[in-house]
Motif scaffolding. Structure first.
Motif, short mmCIF file in Angstrom:
data_model
loop_
_atom_site.label_atom_id
_atom_site.label_comp_id
_atom_site.label_asym_id
_atom_site.label_seq_id
_atom_site.Cartn_x
_atom_site.Cartn_y
_atom_site.Cartn_z
N GLU A 1 0.81 -1.20 0.00
CA GLU A 1 0.00 0.00 0.00
C GLU A 1 0.85 1.27 0.00
OE1 GLU A 1 -4.26 -0.60 2.09
OE2 GLU A 1 -2.56 -0.54 3.47
N THR A 2 0.38 2.27 -0.70
CA THR A 2 0.96 3.61 -0.58
C THR A 2 0.37 4.29 0.65
OG1 THR A 2 -0.77 4.66 -1.88
CG2 THR A 2 1.15 3.79 -3.10
N ALA A 3 0.98 5.40 1.06
CA ALA A 3 0.44 6.16 2.18
C ALA A 3 -0.98 6.63 1.87
CB ALA A 3 1.35 7.35 2.47
N ALA A 4 -1.22 7.09 0.64
CA ALA A 4 -2.56 7.56 0.29
C ALA A 4 -3.58 6.43 0.37
CB ALA A 4 -2.54 8.17 -1.12
N GLU A 5 -3.19 5.23 -0.05
CA GLU A 5 -4.12 4.10 0.03
C GLU A 5 -4.43 3.75 1.49
OE1 GLU A 5 -3.50 1.26 -3.80
OE2 GLU A 5 -1.72 1.53 -2.56
N ARG A 6 -3.41 3.77 2.34
CA ARG A 6 -3.64 3.49 3.76
C ARG A 6 -4.60 4.52 4.37
NH1 ARG A 6 1.96 2.70 3.67
NH2 ARG A 6 2.32 4.73 4.68
N ASN A 7 -4.52 5.75 3.88
CA ASN A 7 -5.35 6.83 4.42
C ASN A 7 -6.72 6.92 3.77
OD1 ASN A 7 -3.19 7.56 6.06
ND2 ASN A 7 -2.40 9.06 4.60
N GLY A 8 -7.00 6.02 2.81
CA GLY A 8 -8.28 6.06 2.13
C GLY A 8 -8.44 7.23 1.19
#
Length: 492
Positions: free
Chosen positions: A472-479
């Motif tokens: 996961e990218t940071a953006a994906e983890r953050n939704g």
């Protein structure tokens, strides 16, 4: 105190400070020694020689504007004494320069190979509303479906937008084409198109913009005709998820399509993150993969660099048309073509659009420009493609995804949490940003200054392969999953 600074090209008459400097500190490089006449922050420029009023300031070996008044060696070079030299449309001359041919990296990743031969970095179900009226409905369908599907797919995502009604002509066509291209994306194992029923952007017309080979992976829902649109939508998503079941397999960089983008640049972006991404771009194109570069207004002042790398005269003419048409777009609206950099860019040390552009185009590496495509179109040629879209982060990144990018390398000197339909890898131009915002940043390109490009290139390529394989990218983890559509016409 002697400061760390970088002079990029021997012809440059400015250097960029790599640390904060105070009046009286020295900069020594290439046989040149100057004393700062005022405080200068990291990422900002200092004059290495006296420059007369009206004379050009040189960075990256090219003019970045003209002196507003005489500048002495050791002066801070910024908005008070440096002005853009850009004007309107230009007549360009094709002066081909040989494109570099780097050796392809032997990197691989675990991707989803589709029946048409394309490879996705994710296997998701995407829900695309035809109109803003059903955007929240689409989001509710996605949330309920995701809670019931388990690990059948990597995720279910709805991409909300406010358009699709009260649009006409080319403006409506642009909205329809972006959605149609997103519906074709290899990261989407299946797509649910959700309509209201009475909107301008009718489902029938939208489906006609989708190639016939893609339609078996698409389902549609007209909410005005449904008794329980959310339940019906969830059932359609479940059907798509069964059709989309797929396992990852090992593939090479020739199967990768990357979009390259910068957002919130600073004075170090053109020295660290952008040239580092350019090295990755060269690796991908050398392997036979695809790289897509956009943000056309942020090329003004550096466009000739790309024009000279056109694969042939026809591509050159297409680049000229793309650049001049975009300039005319600004002029037709009574705006100067140089209304850039942004306040954040300026605070970070970038002064003129020429300076920003010369740093920004480095993301494309050194490959030949193989193709030029319009907004909403899908990239088809191996190598480097230029895509028509503005500089706005959300609009241009959405266009990159619609063009087929299966990952986006997004450089930033200021930081942003925003994410897009495909894995968006945030690359900090400076280590301070990477330390302060670990929840936003995926890679620290500031290490280039300490460890050099080769080490950072190997590390970023490995990170890209991991993310393309499912990390996961940071953006994906953050939704953080957004789209934005470029609206250019009147609203009814």
């Amino acid at each position: 105190m002697t400061l760390k600074a970088l002079r990029i090209d021997p012809a440059d008459n400015v250097a960029t400070l790599l640390e904060d400097g105070r009046a009286g500190d020295s900069v020594v490089m290439d046989g040149v020694s100057v004393v700062l006449r005022e405080d200068v922050a990291q990422g900002h420029k200092v004059a290495l020689a006296t420059v007369a009023a009206g004379e050009p300031l040189i960075k990256y070996g090219a003019p970045i504007g003209n002196a507003k008044h005489a500048i002495a060696a050791g002066d801070h070079v910024h908005s008070d004494n440096l002005a853009t030299a850009l004007s309107g449309r230009l007549d360009y001359r094709y002066a081909p320069t040989p494109a570099a041919a780097p050796v392809a990296a032997a990197a691989t990743f675990m991707g989803y190979r589709r029946a048409d031969g394309r490879v996705g970095t994710r296997n998701e179900i995407w829900i695309l509303p035809t109109v803003g009226c059903v955007a929240r409905t689409s989001e509710r369908i996605a949330a309920r479906a995701a809670a019931t599907l388990g690990d059948a797919v990597d995720g279910v995502h709805a991409f909300m937008h406010p358009f699709g009604c009260s649009q006409l002509g080319e403006d409506l066509d642009g909205t329809r084409q972006i959605l149609a291209s997103l519906a074709c994306h290899p990261n989407a194992g299946g797509v649910l198109i959700v309509g209201l029923g009475c909107e301008n952007n009718q489902i029938k017309a939208l489906l006609e913009a989708v190639p016939e080979w893609r339609r078996p992976a698409i389902r549609t829902l007209v909410t005005q005709m449904s008794g329980d649109e959310v339940a019906e939508g969830v059932a359609l998503v479940a059907e798509l998820a069964e059709l989309a079941r797929c396992a990852r397999s090992e593939v090479g960089l020739e199967s990768l399509v990357i979009g390259v983008k910068c957002g919130g640049s600073d004075g170090l972006s053109g020295l660290t993150a952008n040239p580092l991404v350019g090295r990755i771009s060269d690796r991908v194109t050398a392997a036979g993969g695809r790289v897509i570069l956009t943000e056309i207004p942020e090329m003004f002042g550096a466009e000739q660099v790309l024009m000279n790398r056109a694969a042939d005269g026809q591509v050159f003419e297409s680049i000229v048309g793309l650049v001049n048409d975009f300039k005319q777009y600004f002029l037709d609206h009574g705006e100067p073509i140089s209304e850039n950099p942004s306040p954040g860019n300026i605070a970070g040390g970038i002064t003129t659009l020429e300076e920003k552009a010369l740093g920004a185009v480095q993301k494309a590496g050194r490959a030949a420009v193989a193709d030029v495509i319009g907004y909403g179109a899908r990239a088809s040629a191996p190598g480097l493609t230029l895509l028509e879209a503005p500089g706005n982060d959300a609009v241009s990144s959405t266009a990159l995804a619609a063009a087929g990018a299966t990952a986006i390398l997004f450089t930033t000197g200021r930081g942003t949490p925003l994410g897009f339909p495909v894995p968006t890898i945030k690359i900090a131009s400076n280590s301070d940003l990477a330390r302060r915002k670990p929840g936003w940043i995926d890679f620290d390109a500031g290490t280039v200054l300490d460890q050099g490009f080769e080490s950072a290139e190997a590390a970023l390529l490995a990170r890209l392969a991991d993310i393309a394989s499912g990390a996961e990218t940071a953006a994906e983890r953050n939704g953080e999953r957004e789209i934005a559509i470029w609206k250019r016409g009147v609203t009814l």
